[in-house]
Design a protein around this motif. Structure first.
Motif, PDB file in Angstrom:
ATOM      1  N   THR A  54       4.754   1.833  12.907  1.00 62.38           N
ATOM      2  CA  THR A  54       3.357   2.252  12.941  1.00 62.38           C
ATOM      3  C   THR A  54       2.699   1.887  14.273  1.00 62.38           C
ATOM      4  O   THR A  54       2.703   0.728  14.668  1.00 62.38           O
ATOM      5  CB  THR A  54       2.589   1.584  11.793  1.00 62.38           C
ATOM      6  N   GLY A  55       2.164   2.903  14.914  1.00 63.21           N
ATOM      7  CA  GLY A  55       1.415   2.677  16.160  1.00 63.21           C
ATOM      8  C   GLY A  55       2.264   2.245  17.330  1.00 63.21           C
ATOM      9  O   GLY A  55       1.785   1.531  18.199  1.00 63.21           O
ATOM     10  N   ASP A  58       0.841   2.205  20.850  1.00 61.59           N
ATOM     11  CA  ASP A  58      -0.275   1.335  21.222  1.00 61.59           C
ATOM     12  C   ASP A  58       0.264   0.149  22.016  1.00 61.59           C
ATOM     13  O   ASP A  58       0.547  -0.917  21.465  1.00 61.59           O
ATOM     14  CB  ASP A  58      -0.995   0.856  19.950  1.00 61.59           C
ATOM     15  N   HIS A  61      -1.147  -3.369  22.003  1.00 62.51           N
ATOM     16  CA  HIS A  61      -0.700  -4.268  20.939  1.00 62.51           C
ATOM     17  C   HIS A  61       0.767  -4.671  21.127  1.00 62.51           C
ATOM     18  O   HIS A  61       1.103  -5.843  21.083  1.00 62.51           O
ATOM     19  CB  HIS A  61      -0.882  -3.576  19.587  1.00 62.51           C
ATOM     20  N   TYR A  62       1.627  -3.673  21.348  1.00 64.92           N
ATOM     21  CA  TYR A  62       3.069  -3.970  21.363  1.00 64.92           C
ATOM     22  C   TYR A  62       3.594  -4.379  22.735  1.00 64.92           C
ATOM     23  O   TYR A  62       4.697  -4.902  22.852  1.00 64.92           O
ATOM     24  CB  TYR A  62       3.857  -2.768  20.850  1.00 64.92           C
ATOM     25  N   ASP A  99       5.442  -3.437   9.840  1.00 66.75           N
ATOM     26  CA  ASP A  99       5.100  -2.408  10.816  1.00 66.75           C
ATOM     27  C   ASP A  99       6.095  -1.253  10.754  1.00 66.75           C
ATOM     28  O   ASP A  99       5.740  -0.119  11.060  1.00 66.75           O
ATOM     29  CB  ASP A  99       5.082  -2.999  12.231  1.00 66.75           C
ATOM     30  N   SER A 138       4.570   2.021   2.420  1.00 65.35           N
ATOM     31  CA  SER A 138       4.754   2.886   3.584  1.00 65.35           C
ATOM     32  C   SER A 138       6.223   3.240   3.709  1.00 65.35           C
ATOM     33  O   SER A 138       7.071   2.697   3.005  1.00 65.35           O
ATOM     34  CB  SER A 138       4.250   2.193   4.846  1.00 65.35           C
ATOM     35  N   ASP A 150      -6.432   9.725   7.112  1.00 69.29           N
ATOM     36  CA  ASP A 150      -7.420   8.768   7.609  1.00 69.29           C
ATOM     37  C   ASP A 150      -6.780   7.533   8.214  1.00 69.29           C
ATOM     38  O   ASP A 150      -7.287   6.954   9.163  1.00 69.29           O
ATOM     39  CB  ASP A 150      -8.313   8.323   6.446  1.00 69.29           C
ATOM     40  N   THR A 151      -5.687   7.108   7.581  1.00 62.39           N
ATOM     41  CA  THR A 151      -5.096   5.851   8.022  1.00 62.39           C
ATOM     42  C   THR A 151      -4.271   6.054   9.278  1.00 62.39           C
ATOM     43  O   THR A 151      -4.328   5.239  10.194  1.00 62.39           O
ATOM     44  CB  THR A 151      -4.186   5.285   6.916  1.00 62.39           C
ATOM     45  N   TYR A 152      -3.500   7.122   9.306  1.00 61.55           N
ATOM     46  CA  TYR A 152      -2.528   7.257  10.387  1.00 61.55           C
ATOM     47  C   TYR A 152      -2.961   8.250  11.467  1.00 61.55           C
ATOM     48  O   TYR A 152      -3.142   7.872  12.619  1.00 61.55           O
ATOM     49  CB  TYR A 152      -1.166   7.616   9.803  1.00 61.55           C
ATOM     50  N   ASN A 155      -5.681   7.355  13.781  1.00 61.73           N
ATOM     51  CA  ASN A 155      -5.454   6.256  14.707  1.00 61.73           C
ATOM     52  C   ASN A 155      -4.368   6.551  15.732  1.00 61.73           C
ATOM     53  O   ASN A 155      -3.831   5.631  16.344  1.00 61.73           O
ATOM     54  CB  ASN A 155      -5.103   4.992  13.921  1.00 61.73           C
ATOM     55  N   VAL A 157      -2.805   7.013  18.997  1.00 61.67           N
ATOM     56  CA  VAL A 157      -3.240   6.585  20.324  1.00 61.67           C
ATOM     57  C   VAL A 157      -3.293   7.764  21.292  1.00 61.67           C
ATOM     58  O   VAL A 157      -4.137   7.819  22.187  1.00 61.67           O
ATOM     59  CB  VAL A 157      -2.270   5.500  20.857  1.00 61.67           C
TER      60      VAL A 157
END
Lengths: 504, 296
Positions: A54-55, A58, A61-62, A99, A138, A150-152, A155, A157
């Motif tokens: 997930t993400g 980004d 963060h990672y 994650d 998930s 909405d969740t994924y 968001n 990037v």
């Protein structure tokens, strides 16, 4: 010029139907093992979305990939050498199992063994790791086929910089739009995983550029997992070592396509040799963002150029490889026709897998609840070329994925594809003669009619030999470089493979 | 691969060399501390007695009297008496105990003893054992008034000085190491003492009070202490002081104000640290996907 060869895969996203056959083929072949349950060396993501893990895009963060400092040098985003020591035992940039996802299966046995009762037996979800019942929260593509979750999707990037009105429109369920993004390891030219490994366990293979983890040297520090911006190195909790996509090198060495490419039902994947200049790598990866993509594509050398051929031969590249490079469908799409781009070149790892961005329908206008394409009928085909901004997948979004935010290359590629489509549609559906207008349309994107035909053929009618052009690997020659096969002639050997029979 | 192999072998070699050096320095220091007094041979000290019994008595005072007391009177409840003990009339039995030691319960004169005597066979020659056996057998038929016992009362010990000797604040006169280098007894220091040797907090009870301790300390009969203290014997006054101190040690509190505060301070500090972490690092352990889910 130091010429090296790279086995490269090309993904024609316009053809991907998101069936996950590639992922399953890979899973069955390589990661159906203890400790590898959560790994998907090949995964297919629904975009816009946050992908898997997930993400992963980004990097705030990672902290994957490289960054260019003020002096124009590149450093790992993850940490400096000293900083890495401090993070040996706690690395906040490391993705956790949540994650990715908690791997699950279902207790199918209950369907057969349940005692007779009033209710139908059910197969409850259980964890693949512990075997305990669990709640599935998930999966590797949790919002599969959901364009505006909405969740994924919200968001994602890569949606950054997309017009707010367009974003709002994309999040409406009725306007749902998505495309698929299959991903494997990019077998980069400047891999961040190699740069981050404290044990020196990861290396890029000389003959075909496959990036591999030496499982004997790996000490499980997991710096590679954090450093890879594509999150394509995985930690096996059972063996305590890291693993990654090996581009099915045992298959390629025997002339077969990697499992993901071979099993692709949409035939979106092409494979071939690219020659590149290894001397230019450090120069390329430290270019400023606006010159980076051109430098990246500029790495690839023309196998028809006699100078390149001479340099390749001097670097020890076999003639068979040079021939394969000339016939490489990847070279044609990337360099000759300029239709394919690397994924997230801005990570500065020099990704060597290429993507042809997907086309999407043009948003039609809605008038009194009637859907109407606001174009005159006779000019429709041609007008579409100028309506790219109305494509459902925003150009900016595709640019964020494939061209460091620069919309120009994406527009050029989409126009190329639209031109060929218009040309073929007029020829085969409308039965129109080849007119000056069509030739002009093709010329505007720099294509001759012959080019258009070639692209059309390689896109829609390729045979398996057209899609996968493998060079002769000559493993026997590679082995001779480190071992003399005749050195042990007439000896019994050490008996590891075949026990020696030395008589009573 | 090979390069790193060589490098790690080199590093390993360096480490080993460093370890060797450290070990060498440490052992030579200890060896030096234990070195002096090679001139005083045991045999030379022996008085030239004609009678075997007299020779045995001299050896007994050196080897056995630290427990059985001079003259073999023993310490009631801890070390069995040999004086007037009919059991020791049997010379074979006595020799066996001296050579091989003895373990387990024993009742002498209605008093039960249960301590262990280590084997002395290795420390004595055959002729020395014969002499001691002769002497001990001779004790079996005697009573207290018949033997010559040193009746001068031992000097009264000063526990405060004993503590200083124990801790090593005052050096032992003959150069022996301070007790605290191996032992622990009561509140030695704020953070306790060393636990290389046994804890001596309750040693007085085990060895029979001041009397027993005094006897024991004359020539400490333990495998570790004998070689050290036979070369660096304690003086009579030191023995008295140490015995007085060790006799008092169990009655003192191990815990002090300082240790209480240390414990309390640690607990409070840990609480503050954990609370700070909980506030400052809130959400630190939240995964990326958890953040997304909580946002939507």
């Amino acid at each position: 010029m130091k010429v090296r060869a790279q086995m490269s895969m090309l993904f024609h996203l316009d053809k991907c139907i998101g069936c996950h056959t590639c992922s399953v083929a890979c899973k069955n072949l390589w990661t159906d093992r203890k400790g590898a349950e959560y790994m998907w060396w090949n995964n297919v993501e629904t975009r816009p979305g946050t992908g898997y893990p997930t993400g992963w895009e980004d990097q705030e963060h990672y902290k994957g990939g490289w960054r260019r400092d003020e002096k124009g040098r590149i450093k790992l985003k993850l940490h400096s050498k000293a900083g890495g020591l401090g993070k040996l035992f706690y690395n906040p940039s490391l993705p956790e199992l949540d994650d990715y996802y908690d791997p699950f299966t279902f207790k199918y046995g209950d369907l057969f063994d349940a005692p007779q009762g009033d209710q139908q037996p059910t197969a409850i979800p259980i964890s693949k790791i512990t075997g305990e019942p669990m709640k599935i929260e998930s999966g590797p593509n949790w919002d599969d086929d959901l364009g505006g979750s909405d969740t994924y999707a919200k968001n994602d990037v890569s949606m950054e910089g997309v017009d707010a009105a367009v974003r709002a429109q994309m999040e409406e369920l009725e306007r749902v739009v998505f495309n698929y993004l299959p991903r494997i390891c990019n077998h980069c030219l400047n891999p961040a995983c190699v740069g981050a490994c404290p044990s020196g366990a990861i290396y890029k293979r000389g003959e075909d550029g496959v990036v591999l983890v030496n499982e004997d040297k790996c000490r499980g520090w997991r710096m590679c997992v954090a450093a890879c911006p594509y999150k394509k190195v995985y930690y096996n909790w059972s063996t305590g070592k890291s693993e990654k996509c090996i581009l099915c090198f045992p298959r390629m060495e025997t002339g077969q396509a990697p499992a993901c490419a071979h099993s692709c039902v949409g035939r979106i994947r092409y494979m071939g040799v690219l020659l590149y200049d290894a001397d230019k790598i450090s120069d390329m990866v430290s270019k400023p963002d606006d010159e980076l993509l051109d430098a990246h594509l500029g790495m690839i050398l023309d196998p028809h150029d006699p100078d390149v051929v001479k340099a390749a031969a001097a670097s020890g590249i076999d003639d068979g490889w040079i021939d394969a490079a000339r016939n490489s469908p990847v070279y044609k799409f990337v360099k000759e026709w300029g239709m394919a781009l690397p994924l997230h070149s801005e990570y500065r790892t020099g990704a060597m897998m290429f993507y042809i961005p997907p086309m999407s329908p043009v948003v039609s206008t809605i008038e009194s609840n009637l859907v109407k394409l606001d174009l005159p009928e006779e000019r429709k085909d041609f007008e579409l070329l100028d309506q790219l901004d109305k494509a459902r997948l925003p150009i900016k979004y595709l640019a964020n994925l494939f061209s460091i935010g620069d919309e120009e290359p994406i527009r050029r590629i989409l126009r190329t594809m639209l031109s060929i489509r218009t040309y073929k549609r007029r020829q085969s559906l409308d039965g129109t003669e080849l007119d000056a207008e069509t030739i002009e349309m093709l010329a505007q994107v720099g294509l001759s009619v012959n080019d258009a035909e070639d692209i059309y053929k390689l896109t829609t009618l390729p045979t398996i030999e057209d899609r996968f052009v493998f060079p002769p690997y000559h493993r026997e020659m590679s082995i001779e470089e480190i071992n003399d096969p005749l050195a042990h002639k007439g000896e019994t050997g050490l008996g590891y493979i075949q026990a020696a029979h030395r008589g009573p | 691969m090979e390069k790193t192999g060589v490098r790690s072998a080199k590093a390993g070699g360096l480490l080993a060399a460093a370890l060797l050096l450290v070990t060498f320095v440490a052992t030579s220091a200890v060896a030096q501390a234990m070195q002096p007094a090679p001139a005083t041979e045991v045999a030379a000290v022996l008085p030239a007695q004609d009678s075997l019994v007299a020779q045995g008595e001299a050896l007994f005072d050196k080897t056995c009297a630290s427990c059985h007391q001079s003259g073999g009177a023993g310490v009631a409840g801890t070390y069995p008496p040999l004086l007037g003990n009919p059991d020791v009339a049997d010379s074979a039995y006595v020799e066996d105990v001296i050579r091989n030691g003895r373990k387990g319960e024993l009742v002498v004169d209605g008093v039960t003893y249960n301590s262990t005597m280590s084997s002395k066979g290795g420390d004595l020659t055959d002729s020395e054992i014969t002499a001691i056996v002769e002497y001990v057998v001779s004790l079996s038929s005697q009573t207290l008034d018949q033997v010559t016992v040193d009746t001068t009362p031992p000097p009264k010990g000063d526990p405060a000085r004993g503590k200083q000797l124990f801790r090593g604040d005052v050096k032992l006169e003959n150069g022996g190491p301070g007790c605290a280098s191996c032992h622990l007894a009561g509140p030695v220091g704020n953070l306790g003492g060393y636990s290389l040797g046994p804890d001596l907090t309750h040693v007085s009870g085990r060895l029979g009070g001041v009397e027993g301790l005094s006897g024991w300390l004359v020539n400490p009969p333990s495998k570790t202490m004998t070689p050290v203290f036979s070369r660096h014997p304690l003086t009579t006054r030191e023995i008295a002081d140490l015995a007085a101190y060790l006799d008092g040690a169990p009655y003192q509190q191990r815990r002090t104000y300082f240790t209480d505060m240390l414990f309390l301070g640690g607990a409070v500090g840990a609480l503050i640290l954990f609370a700070g972490m909980a506030i400052a690092w809130r959400g630190m352990r939240q995964t990326y996907v958890e953040k997304l889910r909580s946002r939507s």
